[in-house]
Scaffold this active site. Structure first.
Site, PDB file in Angstrom:
ATOM      1  N   GLU A 158       0.809  -1.228   0.000  1.00  0.00           N
ATOM      2  CA  GLU A 158       0.000   0.000   0.000  1.00  0.00           C
ATOM      3  C   GLU A 158       0.846   1.284   0.000  1.00  0.00           C
ATOM      4  O   GLU A 158       0.364   2.328   0.425  1.00  0.00           O
ATOM      5  CB  GLU A 158      -0.949   0.005   1.202  1.00  0.00           C
ATOM      6  CG  GLU A 158      -2.015  -1.074   1.140  1.00  0.00           C
ATOM      7  CD  GLU A 158      -3.169  -0.772   2.087  1.00  0.00           C
ATOM      8  OE1 GLU A 158      -4.253  -0.413   1.605  1.00  0.00           O
ATOM      9  OE2 GLU A 158      -2.976  -0.895   3.314  1.00  0.00           O
ATOM     10  N   HIS A 168      -0.572   5.590   7.603  1.00  0.00           N
ATOM     11  CA  HIS A 168      -1.731   4.775   7.244  1.00  0.00           C
ATOM     12  C   HIS A 168      -1.904   3.724   8.332  1.00  0.00           C
ATOM     13  O   HIS A 168      -0.948   3.040   8.699  1.00  0.00           O
ATOM     14  CB  HIS A 168      -1.540   4.106   5.887  1.00  0.00           C
ATOM     15  CG  HIS A 168      -2.606   3.093   5.587  1.00  0.00           C
ATOM     16  ND1 HIS A 168      -3.940   3.434   5.552  1.00  0.00           N
ATOM     17  CD2 HIS A 168      -2.545   1.759   5.365  1.00  0.00           C
ATOM     18  CE1 HIS A 168      -4.646   2.340   5.314  1.00  0.00           C
ATOM     19  NE2 HIS A 168      -3.832   1.305   5.187  1.00  0.00           N
ATOM     20  N   HIS A 189      -4.844   0.859  10.454  1.00  0.00           N
ATOM     21  CA  HIS A 189      -6.098   0.102  10.456  1.00  0.00           C
ATOM     22  C   HIS A 189      -6.774   0.174  11.833  1.00  0.00           C
ATOM     23  O   HIS A 189      -7.495  -0.751  12.205  1.00  0.00           O
ATOM     24  CB  HIS A 189      -5.835  -1.354  10.084  1.00  0.00           C
ATOM     25  CG  HIS A 189      -5.225  -1.531   8.721  1.00  0.00           C
ATOM     26  ND1 HIS A 189      -4.595  -2.690   8.334  1.00  0.00           N
ATOM     27  CD2 HIS A 189      -5.144  -0.704   7.655  1.00  0.00           C
ATOM     28  CE1 HIS A 189      -4.142  -2.555   7.089  1.00  0.00           C
ATOM     29  NE2 HIS A 189      -4.462  -1.358   6.662  1.00  0.00           N
ATOM     30  N   HIS A 202     -11.711  -0.124   6.396  1.00  0.00           N
ATOM     31  CA  HIS A 202     -10.293  -0.415   6.228  1.00  0.00           C
ATOM     32  C   HIS A 202      -9.437   0.330   7.267  1.00  0.00           C
ATOM     33  O   HIS A 202      -8.700  -0.302   8.019  1.00  0.00           O
ATOM     34  CB  HIS A 202      -9.917  -0.032   4.785  1.00  0.00           C
ATOM     35  CG  HIS A 202      -8.475  -0.183   4.426  1.00  0.00           C
ATOM     36  ND1 HIS A 202      -8.008   0.034   3.148  1.00  0.00           N
ATOM     37  CD2 HIS A 202      -7.385  -0.491   5.153  1.00  0.00           C
ATOM     38  CE1 HIS A 202      -6.697  -0.161   3.115  1.00  0.00           C
ATOM     39  NE2 HIS A 202      -6.299  -0.468   4.319  1.00  0.00           N
TER      40      HIS A 202
HETATM   41 ZN    ZN Z   1      -4.302  -0.619   4.781  1.00  0.00          ZN
END
Ligand code: ZN
Length: 247
Positions: free
Chosen positions: A77, A96, A98, A166
């Site tokens: 990602e 980023h 989760h 997500h």
């Molecule tokens: Zn992710």
């Protein structure tokens, strides 16, 4: 210590802090733009943030491809980071995550908004990006530049974008700021979720948010948090000789 050395050291510390504060686990990542070349950024190879060391850091271009033929396995990602840096020249660091606490706000109509002082940094509005809107049925992961650019467009000038079912992506003016934002975001979500059970919730006003955002992101009061979190994460020795130290 050169700017590059400081950035690489800070990036390792940022990885360890985010892991120790449960913002990331086996997955999730943090990057920083290269101080002397805005067309490049630093991000670990595909390792869990808690395990990242200086030797794991790779360099990428704004197309998400590694520099100099580096053939280590990168994060799938990484295009999240490339898309944000390409779109927003003011973004210096990107996370980023989760984090589960924010996910209810990505799958319902309830907006995530700042309700505690330390979360003013997230801004008044947090958009939700749904990968299905443009890409239909996917794994929900951001695996190419087209998807990275679409996500970055949803983030636009905001600080945080939720990704449906997500996680979240956050961008800020420095590594310490994006780490602080990412630590506070799940806490704020937890408090908001609890408070909503009681009924109406009072969020921070536009004026309060603006005042929080005017605070110097690398002021001495924020170094205190960085030092605290780094020490809890077991990497206090990495702050030796840091240019921000002593505030
Ligand atoms: Zn992710």
């Amino acid at each position: 210590m050169t700017d590059i050395e400081t950035a690489l050291g800070d990036l390792v510390v940022a990885n360890r802090i985010l892991a120790n504060e449960n913002v990331v686990d086996a997955y999730g990542h943090v990057s920083v733009r290269r101080p002397d070349d805005p067309e490049r950024f630093f991000l670990s190879c595909s390792r869990s943030p808690e395990l990242v060391s200086r030797e794991d850091i790779m360099e990428f271009g704004l197309d998400g491809e590694p520099s100099g033929g580096d053939d280590r396995t990168p994060y799938l990602e990484r295009f999240i980071h490339a898309g944000v840096y390409e779109r927003n020249p003011d973004a210096v660091a990107v996370v980023h995550s989760h984090a589960e606490e924010v996910l209810p706000y990505s799958i319902t109509e309830e907006p995530l908004r700042p309700v505690i002082h330390s979360a003013g940094l997230m801004g008044a509005r947090v958009p939700v990006w749904d990968i299905a809107d443009r890409f239909g049925d996917t794994t929900l992961l951001v695996i190419d530049m087209e998807q990275g650019r679409d996500l970055a467009g949803a983030l636009d000038e905001h600080r945080v974008v939720l990704m449906r079912g997500h996680g979240f992506t956050a961008a800020a003016r420095s590594l310490s700021e994006v780490v602080r934002l990412s630590v506070m975001l799940p806490r704020n979500a937890r408090i908001l979720t609890t408070a909503l059970r009681f009924g109406r919730v009072k969020e921070l006003s536009e004026g309060e948010i603006a005042r929080r955002l005017r605070m110097n992101p690398d002021g001495p009061e924020f170094w205190r948090a960085w030092e605290y979190w780094a020490t809890r994460a077991g990497c206090a020795e990495m702050l030796e000789g840091h240019p921000n130290r002593g505030g």
